[in-house]
Design a protein around this motif. Structure first.
Motif, short mmCIF file in Angstrom:
data_model
loop_
_atom_site.label_atom_id
_atom_site.label_comp_id
_atom_site.label_asym_id
_atom_site.label_seq_id
_atom_site.Cartn_x
_atom_site.Cartn_y
_atom_site.Cartn_z
N ASN A 154 0.88 -1.25 0.08
CA ASN A 154 0.01 -0.08 0.12
C ASN A 154 1.04 1.18 0.00
O ASN A 154 0.49 2.16 -0.71
CB ASN A 154 -1.10 0.03 1.15
CG ASN A 154 -2.02 -1.27 0.97
OD1 ASN A 154 -2.32 -1.49 -0.29
ND2 ASN A 154 -2.49 -1.52 2.11
N GLU A 155 1.93 1.35 0.92
CA GLU A 155 2.83 2.50 0.75
C GLU A 155 3.67 2.73 -0.43
O GLU A 155 3.63 3.55 -0.92
CB GLU A 155 3.75 2.33 1.88
CG GLU A 155 3.27 2.62 3.42
CD GLU A 155 4.40 2.54 4.38
OE1 GLU A 155 5.50 2.98 3.95
OE2 GLU A 155 3.93 2.28 5.52
N VAL A 156 3.93 1.52 -1.04
CA VAL A 156 4.71 1.49 -2.44
C VAL A 156 3.61 2.18 -3.43
O VAL A 156 4.03 3.05 -4.17
CB VAL A 156 4.94 0.19 -2.78
CG1 VAL A 156 5.53 0.14 -4.33
CG2 VAL A 156 6.18 -0.44 -1.99
N VAL A 157 2.26 1.78 -3.52
CA VAL A 157 1.51 2.29 -4.36
C VAL A 157 1.37 3.76 -4.08
O VAL A 157 1.17 4.41 -5.24
CB VAL A 157 0.04 1.48 -4.20
CG1 VAL A 157 -0.98 2.17 -4.92
CG2 VAL A 157 0.18 0.11 -4.63
N ALA A 158 1.22 4.19 -2.81
CA ALA A 158 1.15 5.81 -2.56
C ALA A 158 2.27 6.50 -3.08
O ALA A 158 2.12 7.46 -3.64
CB ALA A 158 0.80 5.92 -1.18
N VAL A 159 3.54 5.80 -2.97
CA VAL A 159 4.61 6.69 -3.36
C VAL A 159 4.76 6.79 -4.81
O VAL A 159 4.80 7.75 -5.60
CB VAL A 159 6.11 6.09 -2.81
CG1 VAL A 159 7.16 6.57 -3.83
CG2 VAL A 159 6.02 6.06 -1.44
N GLN A 160 4.07 5.51 -5.54
CA GLN A 160 4.18 5.39 -6.99
C GLN A 160 2.94 6.48 -7.66
O GLN A 160 3.28 6.97 -8.82
CB GLN A 160 3.66 3.93 -7.57
CG GLN A 160 3.14 3.86 -9.03
CD GLN A 160 2.68 2.57 -9.24
OE1 GLN A 160 3.40 1.60 -9.71
NE2 GLN A 160 1.45 2.19 -8.72
N GLN A 161 2.03 6.57 -6.75
CA GLN A 161 1.11 7.65 -7.42
C GLN A 161 1.72 8.93 -7.43
O GLN A 161 1.09 9.87 -8.44
CB GLN A 161 -0.03 7.69 -6.39
CG GLN A 161 -1.45 8.31 -6.95
CD GLN A 161 -1.63 7.68 -8.28
OE1 GLN A 161 -2.04 6.58 -8.46
NE2 GLN A 161 -2.06 8.63 -9.31
N GLU A 162 2.59 9.30 -6.70
CA GLU A 162 3.07 10.71 -6.89
C GLU A 162 3.90 10.98 -8.14
O GLU A 162 3.71 11.80 -8.99
CB GLU A 162 3.94 10.93 -5.72
CG GLU A 162 3.58 10.98 -4.24
CD GLU A 162 4.70 11.07 -3.06
OE1 GLU A 162 5.68 11.69 -3.51
OE2 GLU A 162 4.32 10.76 -1.91
N TYR A 163 4.64 9.72 -8.50
CA TYR A 163 5.35 9.72 -9.96
C TYR A 163 4.25 9.73 -11.04
O TYR A 163 4.44 10.26 -11.83
CB TYR A 163 6.39 8.61 -9.80
CG TYR A 163 7.63 8.80 -8.95
CD1 TYR A 163 8.37 9.66 -9.10
CD2 TYR A 163 7.52 7.86 -7.77
CE1 TYR A 163 9.52 9.88 -8.22
CE2 TYR A 163 8.55 8.24 -6.94
CZ TYR A 163 9.31 9.08 -6.96
OH TYR A 163 10.39 9.23 -6.22
N LEU A 164 3.38 9.06 -10.81
CA LEU A 164 2.29 8.95 -11.93
C LEU A 164 1.60 10.31 -12.07
O LEU A 164 1.21 10.68 -13.35
CB LEU A 164 1.21 7.76 -11.66
CG LEU A 164 1.68 6.50 -11.67
CD1 LEU A 164 0.86 5.41 -11.19
CD2 LEU A 164 2.24 6.05 -13.03
N ASP A 165 1.35 11.15 -10.95
CA ASP A 165 0.72 12.57 -10.92
C ASP A 165 1.50 13.55 -11.81
O ASP A 165 1.13 14.28 -12.25
CB ASP A 165 0.36 12.78 -9.59
CG ASP A 165 -0.73 12.10 -8.91
OD1 ASP A 165 -1.64 11.35 -9.69
OD2 ASP A 165 -0.90 12.09 -7.62
N ARG A 166 3.08 13.11 -11.79
CA ARG A 166 3.88 14.19 -12.29
C ARG A 166 3.70 13.93 -14.01
O ARG A 166 4.31 14.58 -14.69
CB ARG A 166 5.30 13.78 -11.97
CG ARG A 166 5.37 14.21 -10.42
CD ARG A 166 6.98 13.98 -10.28
NE ARG A 166 7.08 14.05 -8.66
CZ ARG A 166 8.16 13.83 -7.96
NH1 ARG A 166 9.17 13.22 -8.86
NH2 ARG A 166 8.29 13.82 -6.75
#
Length: 167
Positions: A154-166
């Motif tokens: 879940n934490e990995v997915v949350a960090v990944q989302q930051e990169y996807l939002d960029r």
């Protein structure tokens, strides 16, 4: 951590990173699902992201990748037994797909997984066999460090989302 590859042999043998890993005794190739050992299977179609929580399973069993052409890498190809995990957002450093998100070679997938699982020295060893290996690790230094610091998927997915939002 033992590296195993379910090897299809359907891409250019001169560019095949799995074959090169096997030549240097850094990975073992298998021609069938049955011959491939149980372990953490790197699968881009998996429902859970790879995280440091998977390290014990990978150490006790194996880290497994499927080596096939991107054209044949559909979900049905991933019938290997094991705990299937998807790698989070990373960009390719290989000459064929340089800079493209999620178009990693087998060795890049292994190196990313090793880094996330706390085996960064092992990741550097496998990438050292490729002239562009350091480039992959440099391009993804920040995300790999951040993913490795996560507790779970879940934490990995949350960090990944930051990169996807960029993107």
């Amino acid at each position: 951590m033992d590296l195993h590859v379910r090897y299809e042999g359907d891409d250019d043998p001169d560019k095949c990173t799995a074959r090169k890993l096997a030549r240097f005794d850094l990975a073992t190739l298998h021609r069938s699902d049955r011959a491939t050992p149980y372990g953490v299977v790197l699968n881009p179609h998996a429902e859970r992201a790879l995280s440091p929580a998977d390290a014990e399973t990978a150490r006790e069993n194996a880290l497994v990748a499927l080596d096939c052409s991107w054209e044949s890498a559909g979900e049905k190809q991933f019938t290997i037994p094991g705990e299937h995990r998807a790698l989070p957002y990373l960009v390719a450093g290989n000459p064929v797909n340089f800079g493209r998100p999620m178009r990693l070679t087998t060795v890049e997938a292994f190196a990313a997984a090793l880094a996330i699982l706390g085996e960064y020295d092992h990741a550097e060893r496998v990438m050292a066999k490729f002239t562009w290996g350091e480039t992959f690790l440099d391009l993804n230094e920040e995300p790999l460090r951040r993913y490795a610091a996560c507790e779970d998927s879940n934490e990995v997915v949350a960090v990944q989302q930051e990169y996807l939002d960029r993107e």
